[in-house]
Design a protein around this motif. Sequence first.
Motif, PDB file in Angstrom:
ATOM      1  N   TRP A  88      -6.206   1.144  -5.492  1.00 38.82           N
ATOM      2  CA  TRP A  88      -5.096   1.913  -7.040  1.00 38.82           C
ATOM      3  C   TRP A  88      -3.939   0.873  -6.137  1.00 38.82           C
ATOM      4  O   TRP A  88      -3.518  -0.221  -7.918  1.00 38.82           O
ATOM      5  CB  TRP A  88      -4.303   3.050  -5.521  1.00 38.82           C
ATOM      6  CG  TRP A  88      -4.832   4.233  -5.807  1.00 38.82           C
ATOM      7  CD1 TRP A  88      -5.767   5.164  -6.678  1.00 38.82           C
ATOM      8  CD2 TRP A  88      -4.720   5.640  -5.245  1.00 38.82           C
ATOM      9  NE1 TRP A  88      -6.462   6.100  -6.701  1.00 38.82           N
ATOM     10  CE2 TRP A  88      -6.003   6.467  -5.490  1.00 38.82           C
ATOM     11  CE3 TRP A  88      -3.938   5.995  -4.306  1.00 38.82           C
ATOM     12  CZ2 TRP A  88      -6.019   7.347  -5.232  1.00 38.82           C
ATOM     13  CZ3 TRP A  88      -4.045   6.467  -3.285  1.00 38.82           C
ATOM     14  CH2 TRP A  88      -4.876   7.563  -3.888  1.00 38.82           C
ATOM     15  N   ALA A 113      -9.683   4.754  -1.322  1.00 37.01           N
ATOM     16  CA  ALA A 113      -9.005   4.707  -2.821  1.00 37.01           C
ATOM     17  C   ALA A 113      -7.306   3.654  -2.737  1.00 37.01           C
ATOM     18  O   ALA A 113      -7.384   3.389  -3.565  1.00 37.01           O
ATOM     19  CB  ALA A 113      -8.713   6.447  -2.671  1.00 37.01           C
ATOM     20  N   HIS A 114      -6.456   4.138  -1.081  1.00 37.21           N
ATOM     21  CA  HIS A 114      -5.163   3.208  -1.691  1.00 37.21           C
ATOM     22  C   HIS A 114      -6.246   1.980  -1.778  1.00 37.21           C
ATOM     23  O   HIS A 114      -5.026   1.212  -2.384  1.00 37.21           O
ATOM     24  CB  HIS A 114      -4.834   3.711  -0.599  1.00 37.21           C
ATOM     25  CG  HIS A 114      -3.760   2.948  -0.292  1.00 37.21           C
ATOM     26  ND1 HIS A 114      -3.342   1.648   0.364  1.00 37.21           N
ATOM     27  CD2 HIS A 114      -2.104   3.601  -0.075  1.00 37.21           C
ATOM     28  CE1 HIS A 114      -2.245   1.076   0.604  1.00 37.21           C
ATOM     29  NE2 HIS A 114      -1.438   1.940  -0.105  1.00 37.21           N
ATOM     30  N   ASP A 156       1.938  10.031  -5.834  1.00 36.05           N
ATOM     31  CA  ASP A 156       2.103  10.320  -6.690  1.00 36.05           C
ATOM     32  C   ASP A 156       0.309  10.960  -6.520  1.00 36.05           C
ATOM     33  O   ASP A 156      -0.631  12.118  -6.489  1.00 36.05           O
ATOM     34  CB  ASP A 156       1.736  10.203  -8.406  1.00 36.05           C
ATOM     35  CG  ASP A 156       1.175  11.181  -9.478  1.00 36.05           C
ATOM     36  OD1 ASP A 156       1.997  12.571  -8.760  1.00 36.05           O
ATOM     37  OD2 ASP A 156       0.437  11.118  -9.548  1.00 36.05           O
ATOM     38  N   ARG A 157      -1.184  10.020  -6.998  1.00 41.62           N
ATOM     39  CA  ARG A 157      -1.600   9.678  -6.413  1.00 41.62           C
ATOM     40  C   ARG A 157      -2.551  10.859  -5.314  1.00 41.62           C
ATOM     41  O   ARG A 157      -3.641  11.085  -5.029  1.00 41.62           O
ATOM     42  CB  ARG A 157      -2.787   8.251  -6.230  1.00 41.62           C
ATOM     43  CG  ARG A 157      -2.431   7.986  -7.709  1.00 41.62           C
ATOM     44  CD  ARG A 157      -2.896   6.434  -8.284  1.00 41.62           C
ATOM     45  NE  ARG A 157      -3.372   5.817  -9.583  1.00 41.62           N
ATOM     46  CZ  ARG A 157      -3.463   4.474 -10.281  1.00 41.62           C
ATOM     47  NH1 ARG A 157      -3.631   4.157  -9.286  1.00 41.62           N
ATOM     48  NH2 ARG A 157      -3.304   5.242 -11.772  1.00 41.62           N
ATOM     49  N   THR A 201      -1.937  14.614  -5.675  1.00 43.70           N
ATOM     50  CA  THR A 201      -2.957  14.919  -6.474  1.00 43.70           C
ATOM     51  C   THR A 201      -4.661  14.212  -6.227  1.00 43.70           C
ATOM     52  O   THR A 201      -5.549  15.557  -6.323  1.00 43.70           O
ATOM     53  CB  THR A 201      -2.861  14.211  -8.115  1.00 43.70           C
ATOM     54  OG1 THR A 201      -3.179  12.713  -7.583  1.00 43.70           O
ATOM     55  CG2 THR A 201      -1.418  14.190  -8.671  1.00 43.70           C
ATOM     56  N   GLU A 202      -4.863  13.644  -5.724  1.00 41.38           N
ATOM     57  CA  GLU A 202      -6.536  13.099  -5.187  1.00 41.38           C
ATOM     58  C   GLU A 202      -6.874  13.441  -3.941  1.00 41.38           C
ATOM     59  O   GLU A 202      -7.454  13.716  -3.177  1.00 41.38           O
ATOM     60  CB  GLU A 202      -6.727  11.746  -5.484  1.00 41.38           C
ATOM     61  CG  GLU A 202      -6.427  11.467  -6.961  1.00 41.38           C
ATOM     62  CD  GLU A 202      -6.713  10.210  -7.953  1.00 41.38           C
ATOM     63  OE1 GLU A 202      -7.862   9.490  -7.019  1.00 41.38           O
ATOM     64  OE2 GLU A 202      -6.779   9.171  -8.061  1.00 41.38           O
ATOM     65  N   VAL A 217       3.182   5.693  -7.990  1.00 44.24           N
ATOM     66  CA  VAL A 217       1.758   6.173  -7.717  1.00 44.24           C
ATOM     67  C   VAL A 217       1.545   6.386  -6.332  1.00 44.24           C
ATOM     68  O   VAL A 217       0.812   7.649  -6.532  1.00 44.24           O
ATOM     69  CB  VAL A 217       1.167   4.374  -8.673  1.00 44.24           C
ATOM     70  CG1 VAL A 217      -0.403   4.488  -9.106  1.00 44.24           C
ATOM     71  CG2 VAL A 217       2.261   3.988 -10.099  1.00 44.24           C
ATOM     72  N   GLN A 250      -9.257   8.487   2.360  1.00 43.41           N
ATOM     73  CA  GLN A 250      -8.213   7.104   1.371  1.00 43.41           C
ATOM     74  C   GLN A 250      -7.529   6.342   1.587  1.00 43.41           C
ATOM     75  O   GLN A 250      -7.174   5.589   0.043  1.00 43.41           O
ATOM     76  CB  GLN A 250      -7.388   8.453   2.382  1.00 43.41           C
ATOM     77  CG  GLN A 250      -7.175   9.733   2.297  1.00 43.41           C
ATOM     78  CD  GLN A 250      -5.619  10.333   3.175  1.00 43.41           C
ATOM     79  OE1 GLN A 250      -5.208  10.140   4.146  1.00 43.41           O
ATOM     80  NE2 GLN A 250      -5.970  11.912   3.120  1.00 43.41           N
TER      81      GLN A 250
END
Length: 155
Positions: free
Chosen positions: A125, A121-122, A36-37, A40-41, A33, A118
């Motif tokens: 997530w 966001a990490h 992928d994130r 993509t982000e 995950v 980053q």
Amino acid sequence: MDSGPGPELSASSKARLRLWLRLLKSTRRVEAVLRDRLRTEFATTLPRFDVMAALARYDEGLKMSALSGVLRVSNGNVTGIVDRLVEDGHVVRVRMPGDRRASLVRLTPDGRAEFARQAAAHAAWIDALLDDFTEAEAEALATRFDAVTTQEEEA
């Protein structure tokens, strides 16, 4: 001669083996995950994120060998990642005075800003992926797993 699967495991050993397999499966899922994130982000990779995370802890920067040591990977693995981060303007190499072969690697101001985005966001997530755990459970498990890594380091 019997060529069976080996000695019979105790119930405790079987439970620990199941635990290990579940940990591995969970780790792989979370890592997939995250990969992928990040792709993509942020159009980046988990290894690039890891390098930036390591450098974010050292304002003065790190020698490539020290960076490899922090990340527990070979110098060759880190060199390509650092090259890409330099191209993106997130990292700079600074020559070490008195040693033409050595250089420090450090985040640029843009790199620090990008890593902060980053990292936020990490963290979100991870929080969402592990939200089934209470704070107390997360702390207790972290303490238990710290004991495993401490055993490894002492061995």
